[in-house]
Design a protein around this motif. Structure first.
Motif, mmCIF file in Angstrom:
data_model
loop_
_atom_site.group_PDB
_atom_site.id
_atom_site.type_symbol
_atom_site.label_atom_id
_atom_site.label_comp_id
_atom_site.label_asym_id
_atom_site.label_seq_id
_atom_site.Cartn_x
_atom_site.Cartn_y
_atom_site.Cartn_z
ATOM 1 N N THR A 1 -37.659 -46.181 -23.721
ATOM 2 C CA THR A 1 -37.722 -44.871 -23.078
ATOM 3 C C THR A 1 -37.968 -45.050 -21.588
ATOM 4 O OG1 THR A 1 -38.614 -43.918 -25.105
ATOM 5 C CG2 THR A 1 -38.865 -42.615 -23.097
ATOM 6 N N LYS A 2 -37.022 -44.633 -20.768
ATOM 7 C CA LYS A 2 -37.092 -44.856 -19.321
ATOM 8 C C LYS A 2 -38.333 -44.236 -18.695
ATOM 9 C CE LYS A 2 -34.180 -44.343 -15.217
ATOM 10 N NZ LYS A 2 -32.908 -43.819 -14.709
ATOM 11 N N ALA A 3 -38.750 -43.057 -19.163
ATOM 12 C CA ALA A 3 -39.888 -42.355 -18.574
ATOM 13 C C ALA A 3 -41.240 -42.965 -18.968
ATOM 14 C CB ALA A 3 -39.858 -40.888 -18.967
ATOM 15 N N THR A 4 -41.251 -43.860 -19.933
ATOM 16 C CA THR A 4 -42.497 -44.521 -20.324
ATOM 17 C C THR A 4 -42.780 -45.629 -19.321
ATOM 18 O OG1 THR A 4 -42.148 -44.038 -22.650
ATOM 19 C CG2 THR A 4 -43.676 -45.826 -22.141
ATOM 20 N N THR A 5 -43.846 -45.466 -18.553
ATOM 21 C CA THR A 5 -44.157 -46.423 -17.500
ATOM 22 C C THR A 5 -45.584 -46.956 -17.623
ATOM 23 O OG1 THR A 5 -44.748 -44.624 -16.007
ATOM 24 C CG2 THR A 5 -42.471 -45.445 -15.894
ATOM 25 N N SER A 6 -46.065 -47.056 -18.835
ATOM 26 C CA SER A 6 -47.382 -47.657 -19.057
ATOM 27 C C SER A 6 -47.420 -48.294 -20.441
ATOM 28 C CB SER A 6 -48.493 -46.612 -18.912
ATOM 29 O OG SER A 6 -48.364 -45.626 -19.904
ATOM 30 N N TYR A 7 -48.350 -49.230 -20.579
ATOM 31 C CA TYR A 7 -48.489 -49.957 -21.845
ATOM 32 C C TYR A 7 -49.877 -50.557 -21.910
ATOM 33 C CZ TYR A 7 -47.757 -53.492 -25.458
ATOM 34 O OH TYR A 7 -47.857 -54.257 -26.592
#
Length: 83
Positions: free
Chosen positions: A54-60
């Motif tokens: 998912t491109k908008a997911t920018t954390s982990y």
């Protein structure tokens, strides 16, 4: 693969930490790959931690880390266009 800007790790604990990065702006996005190592100079060949499609997911949140170990990370945007 294109490296994206990785922010400083937050919520750093003995066995986990939070990563965040800048969203890839290209239209040919396929997935993010988070890679890590225990020495500087993480590359595309370093240990794959996870893939995020998912491109908008920018954390982990990286869990199950070994206490008292220094980890180095790099986030890549994998594209659908061959390089």
């Amino acid at each position: 693969m294109n490296p994206v800007t990785l922010d400083a790790a937050t919520n750093v604990q003995q066995t986990q930490l939070d990563l965040s990065w800048s969203e890839y702006t290209g239209a040919d996005f396929d997935k993010y790959e988070i890679r890590r190592g225990t020495s500087a100079g993480v590359t595309e060949a370093s240990t794959l931690v996870t893939s995020i499609s998912t491109k908008a997911t920018t954390s982990y949140t990286n869990t199950d880390l070994t206490a008292n170990t220094t980890y180095y990370y790099r986030v890549y945007a994998v594209t659908t266009t061959p390089e």
